[in-house]
Design an enzyme around this catalytic site. Structure first.
Site, PDB file in Angstrom:
ATOM      1  N   ASP A 163       0.844  -1.196   0.000  1.00  0.00           N
ATOM      2  CA  ASP A 163       0.000   0.000   0.000  1.00  0.00           C
ATOM      3  C   ASP A 163       0.880   1.247   0.000  1.00  0.00           C
ATOM      4  O   ASP A 163       1.542   1.550   0.994  1.00  0.00           O
ATOM      5  CB  ASP A 163      -0.904  -0.015   1.241  1.00  0.00           C
ATOM      6  CG  ASP A 163      -1.861   1.156   1.227  1.00  0.00           C
ATOM      7  OD1 ASP A 163      -2.862   1.084   0.501  1.00  0.00           O
ATOM      8  OD2 ASP A 163      -1.587   2.163   1.918  1.00  0.00           O
TER       9      ASP A 163
ATOM     10  N   TYR B  19       3.252   9.804   0.350  1.00  0.00           N
ATOM     11  CA  TYR B  19       4.316   9.253   1.215  1.00  0.00           C
ATOM     12  C   TYR B  19       5.703   9.651   0.705  1.00  0.00           C
ATOM     13  O   TYR B  19       6.698   9.433   1.382  1.00  0.00           O
ATOM     14  CB  TYR B  19       4.212   7.727   1.316  1.00  0.00           C
ATOM     15  CG  TYR B  19       2.880   7.219   1.815  1.00  0.00           C
ATOM     16  CD1 TYR B  19       1.987   8.050   2.495  1.00  0.00           C
ATOM     17  CD2 TYR B  19       2.500   5.894   1.601  1.00  0.00           C
ATOM     18  CE1 TYR B  19       0.754   7.583   2.936  1.00  0.00           C
ATOM     19  CE2 TYR B  19       1.276   5.412   2.042  1.00  0.00           C
ATOM     20  CZ  TYR B  19       0.413   6.258   2.697  1.00  0.00           C
ATOM     21  OH  TYR B  19      -0.800   5.777   3.130  1.00  0.00           O
TER      22      TYR B  19
ATOM     23  N   LYS C 277      -2.151   6.132  -4.301  1.00  0.00           N
ATOM     24  CA  LYS C 277      -3.282   7.035  -4.044  1.00  0.00           C
ATOM     25  C   LYS C 277      -3.061   8.410  -4.685  1.00  0.00           C
ATOM     26  O   LYS C 277      -1.949   8.919  -4.711  1.00  0.00           O
ATOM     27  CB  LYS C 277      -3.477   7.201  -2.535  1.00  0.00           C
ATOM     28  CG  LYS C 277      -3.566   5.879  -1.786  1.00  0.00           C
ATOM     29  CD  LYS C 277      -3.821   6.051  -0.301  1.00  0.00           C
ATOM     30  CE  LYS C 277      -3.608   4.754   0.439  1.00  0.00           C
ATOM     31  NZ  LYS C 277      -2.191   4.472   0.731  1.00  0.00           N
TER      32      LYS C 277
ATOM     33  N   HIS D  53      -7.194   9.598  -2.084  1.00  0.00           N
ATOM     34  CA  HIS D  53      -6.615   9.522  -0.736  1.00  0.00           C
ATOM     35  C   HIS D  53      -7.509  10.157   0.337  1.00  0.00           C
ATOM     36  O   HIS D  53      -7.705   9.591   1.412  1.00  0.00           O
ATOM     37  CB  HIS D  53      -5.236  10.196  -0.747  1.00  0.00           C
ATOM     38  CG  HIS D  53      -4.326   9.762   0.348  1.00  0.00           C
ATOM     39  ND1 HIS D  53      -2.958   9.695   0.207  1.00  0.00           N
ATOM     40  CD2 HIS D  53      -4.574   9.381   1.617  1.00  0.00           C
ATOM     41  CE1 HIS D  53      -2.417   9.281   1.353  1.00  0.00           C
ATOM     42  NE2 HIS D  53      -3.372   9.099   2.233  1.00  0.00           N
TER      43      HIS D  53
END
Length: 311
Positions: free
Chosen positions: A44, A49, A78, A109
C-alpha cells in the site's frame, strides 16, 4: 499463505498487506525485499508518502531477480488532494516512479480537493491564514469520473476511495459507473466504526483498515495518540491465544472481513504481522473486543492542515 478477498471489480486482493507510509531511504529496499520473501504480496503506497521512486526501485529489483512476478503482487497507490483536477497526469507520475505499467488499485486519498501545487508535488497547500487551501471548484464526482477513465485506459485495474464516511460513500455509489472497489479507512479496536464497515460491505465495497494497530508508536509520535496495543483486555486475550497483541488485533480485523495493512520498519515485526492465519478468535472474545471501542481516531491531519475536516 495469506488469504484473499474478491473485489467487486473481479480481482483478488490479499487480506494482509504492508503499508509503506513513513518508510525512508535505503531501508525501503531491504524491507520490501524481506517482506516479499516472507510472503507479502500486497503493498500500500501513496504519492503523499513521497517514497514511490524508492519503492519502485525495490519492485524492479524483485522482478528482475526473479524473486516475484509483477502479476503476483497487488500494488495500491493514491491520488493526492492537490491533484484532483489532474488525475491522469498524477496516475502516470505514480506509475513512472513505481516503475509499473499498471496499478492494481488507485484510491482517492482524501475526499477533499486542495490547491494544485504541480503533479508529483504533494505538499499540503496552506493558505496565508495557516489553513489548508481547499479547492471548491472540483467535485468528488468529477474526480471519480476521471478515476473511471483510468480503468478504461488500462492504467488501473480497480479504483477506490479512502477516508470516506457513509454519506460520501453512498454518494459515490450513486454517481459511479464503476463502483468503488475499496474504501480504505482508519479502523482498529479503539475506532471500530461498525456502521461504516457494515454499510460498505453491504454494498459490495471492500474495507481496508489503515492504521489497523491503532497507530502504535508512529501515531503516538506524530499525533500524541494512545495505542490500543497497551489495552489490558487485548493483552489478556493475546495471552490466551498465545499471540502478541498486534497479531490478535490483526486477526480481529481479518475476522471482520476487512483487509489489514500494518506498517513496520522492523523485519521481526514483518514476520509477526504475517503470522495471523493459524488461529481464530471465538465469538465470545470478539464481543469482549467490541466492548473496548472508544470511537478514537488517531490519524489527525488537522495537526498539519490548520482545519479539522472531521469536525
Amino acid at each position: 499463505m495469506a488469504g484473499t478477498i474478491k473485489l467487486n471489480s473481479g480481482y483478488e486482493m490479499p487480506m494482509v498487506g504492508l503499508g509503506v507510509w513513513r518508510m525512508e531511504g535505503k531501508s525501503i529496499r531491504d524491507l520490501l525485499l524481506s517482506a516479499i520473501k516472507i510472503g507479502y504480496r500486497h503493498f500500500d503506497c501513496a504519492a503523499d508518502y513521497q517514497n514511490e521512486a524508492e519503492v519502485g526501485e525495490a519492485f524492479e529489483e524483485a522482478f528482475k531477480s526473479g524473486l516475484v512476478k509483477r502479476e503476483d503482487l497487488f500494488i495500491t497507490t493514491k491520488l493526492w488532494n492537490s491533484d484532483h483536477g489532474h488525475v491522469l497526469e498524477a496516475c502516470k507520475d505514480s506509475l513512472k516512479k513505481l516503475r509499473l505499467d499498471y496499478l492494481d488499485l488507485y484510491l482517492v486519498h482524501f475526499p477533499i480537493a486542495t490547491r494544485h501545487t504541480g503533479v508529483g508535488t504533494t505538499s499540503s497547500a496552506i493558505g496565508e491564514d495557516g489553513v489548508l487551501d481547499i479547492d471548491t471548484t472540483i467535485s468528488l464526482e468529477t474526480t471519480w469520473h476521471a478515476m473511471e477513465d483510468l480503468v478504461s485506459k488500462g492504467l488501473v485495474r480497480s479504483i477506490g476511495i479512502s477516508n470516506y464516511d457513509i454519506f460520501l460513500t453512498r454518494d459515490c455509489l450513486a454517481y459511479s459507473k464503476i463502483k468503488p472497489a475499496v474504501n480504505q479507512i482508519e479502523t482498529h479496536p479503539y475506532f471500530q466504526r461498525d456502521s461504516l464497515v457494515r454499510f460498505c460491505q453491504k454494498h459490495g465495497v471492500c474495507v481496508t483498515a489503515h492504521t489497523p494497530l491503532g497507530g502504535a508508536a508512529a501515531n503516538t509520535e506524530w499525533f500524541g495518540s494512545v495505542s490500543c496495543l497497551n489495552d489490558p483486555t487485548l493483552k489478556a486475550l493475546a495471552e490466551k491465544y498465545n499471540k502478541t497483541v498486534a497479531q490478535l488485533v490483526l486477526r480481529w480485523g481479518l475476522q471482520r472481513s476487512t483487509v489489514v495493512i500494518p506498517k513496520s520498519s522492523k523485519e521481526e515485526r514483518l514476520h509477526e504481522n504475517f503470522q495471523v492465519f493459524d488461529f481464530t478468535i471465538s465469538d465470545n472474545d470478539i464481543e469482549k473486543i467490541k466492548a473496548i471501542d472508544r470511537k478514537y481516531r488517531t490519524n489527525q491531519p488537522a495537526k498539519f492542515w490548520g482545519i479539522d475536516l472531521y469536525a
